[in-house]
Scaffold this active site. Sequence first.
Site, PDB file in Angstrom:
ATOM      1  CG  HIS A  62      -0.293   0.073   2.543  1.00 35.54           C
ATOM      2  ND1 HIS A  62       0.493  -0.941   3.049  1.00 35.54           N
ATOM      3  CD2 HIS A  62      -0.300   1.047   3.496  1.00 35.54           C
ATOM      4  CE1 HIS A  62       0.914  -0.608   4.260  1.00 35.54           C
ATOM      5  NE2 HIS A  62       0.459   0.604   4.540  1.00 35.54           N
ATOM      6  CG  HIS A  64      -0.047   4.432   4.708  1.00 41.38           C
ATOM      7  ND1 HIS A  64      -0.854   3.737   5.583  1.00 41.38           N
ATOM      8  CD2 HIS A  64      -0.800   5.475   4.250  1.00 41.38           C
ATOM      9  CE1 HIS A  64      -2.028   4.325   5.664  1.00 41.38           C
ATOM     10  NE2 HIS A  64      -2.023   5.381   4.868  1.00 41.38           N
ATOM     11  CG  ASP A  66       5.108   2.795   7.223  1.00 45.17           C
ATOM     12  OD1 ASP A  66       4.226   3.379   6.571  1.00 45.17           O
ATOM     13  OD2 ASP A  66       4.861   1.901   8.055  1.00 45.17           O
ATOM     14  CG  HIS A  67       4.276  -0.263   4.168  1.00 44.91           C
ATOM     15  ND1 HIS A  67       4.317  -1.582   4.570  1.00 44.91           N
ATOM     16  CD2 HIS A  67       3.792   0.430   5.239  1.00 44.91           C
ATOM     17  CE1 HIS A  67       3.877  -1.681   5.807  1.00 44.91           C
ATOM     18  NE2 HIS A  67       3.548  -0.470   6.243  1.00 44.91           N
ATOM     19  CG  HIS A 142      -3.993   0.140   6.410  1.00 40.33           C
ATOM     20  ND1 HIS A 142      -4.006   0.128   7.786  1.00 40.33           N
ATOM     21  CD2 HIS A 142      -2.922   0.899   6.055  1.00 40.33           C
ATOM     22  CE1 HIS A 142      -2.995   0.839   8.244  1.00 40.33           C
ATOM     23  NE2 HIS A 142      -2.326   1.317   7.210  1.00 40.33           N
ATOM     24  CG  ASP A 212       0.662  -1.306   7.754  1.00 36.54           C
ATOM     25  OD1 ASP A 212       1.547  -2.167   7.821  1.00 36.54           O
ATOM     26  OD2 ASP A 212       0.888  -0.091   7.854  1.00 36.54           O
ATOM     27  CG  HIS A 270       3.956  -2.430  10.793  1.00 43.30           C
ATOM     28  ND1 HIS A 270       3.000  -1.645  11.410  1.00 43.30           N
ATOM     29  CD2 HIS A 270       4.316  -1.751   9.686  1.00 43.30           C
ATOM     30  CE1 HIS A 270       2.788  -0.546  10.698  1.00 43.30           C
ATOM     31  NE2 HIS A 270       3.580  -0.593   9.640  1.00 43.30           N
TER      32      HIS A 270
END
Length: 308
Positions: A62, A64, A66-67, A142, A212, A270
């Site tokens: 996805h 976001h 941090d990914h 999410h 997530d 995570h």
Amino acid sequence: MSFQLTILGTGSATPVLTRNPTAHHLQIEQEGYLIDCGEGTQSQLLHYKIRTTKLKYIFITHLHGDHFFGLIGLLSTLNMHRRIEDLWIFAPKGLAEIITIQLKYSDTRLNFKIHFTETQTEKSYLLFENENVTITTIPLIHRVPCCGFLFREKSKKRKIVKNTKPSDLTFEEIKMLKDGEDIINADGSVKYKNENYTIPSLKSCSYAFCSDTLFNESVIDIVKNVDLLYHEATFLDELLPRATQTNHSTTKQAALIAKKAKVGKLIIGHYSSRYKELETHLAEAREVFMNSYLAIEGETHKIRDIKV
């Protein structure tokens, strides 16, 4: 025949000095599969001596940061290293536009071609396959469109035992033995019985990556009986309301998915930056599913050795 996972990042959105954002590297045969690419992933690949020349496929769960914030840096470095081999990237809608804009305004001209495939995150379907593996999506819940990925190694043909191999075997007869067939004479008698000349190949491996997500029991049927399951466990169970509010999972919820799916082994990760020590995470997960382990950066898991 390798099928092994190396953990590159275990943290969540807020940086901490002791953890990197999410990234896993899966090696299947001689090919590299990168799953998520948080900031600093290329440094982790370098640190743990993973050859980026073998990296062929990248999967982003996805959008976001941090990914995927480490992706443009990795692509830039691959380009500076004179990569010319094609690269396949699978991600939700928007990533191709983001990367294209970054390349455009940095005047970066890639020496290699990127094949973008947009993932559908609301259903489970076969996303990709090659001669070694099938990759199926795992719908997750999410704040933005998100899906995990299930990697299943394809069944291998039987192996011919070299010191028993008859010298007069034709190419077609070798293929028949590898396919599990006997070699039959013209009169219907058995010329070469398969079990006398072949042995089964190594077992096929499976790995499921659930990033997530709100606790979501619909993934159980998809990941049932996999050898290794990674499931996020951002919070301890005492912060269940916070996990629900932010569409994340707790340690016990991750372990419950593993238990109900009857997986071989669970890895949780995570971790929220609020946690300095992780022993309680492991203890809580093992209350529900004993074969639970912490994701630890740099650790490699040989999935073929896991017993389900």
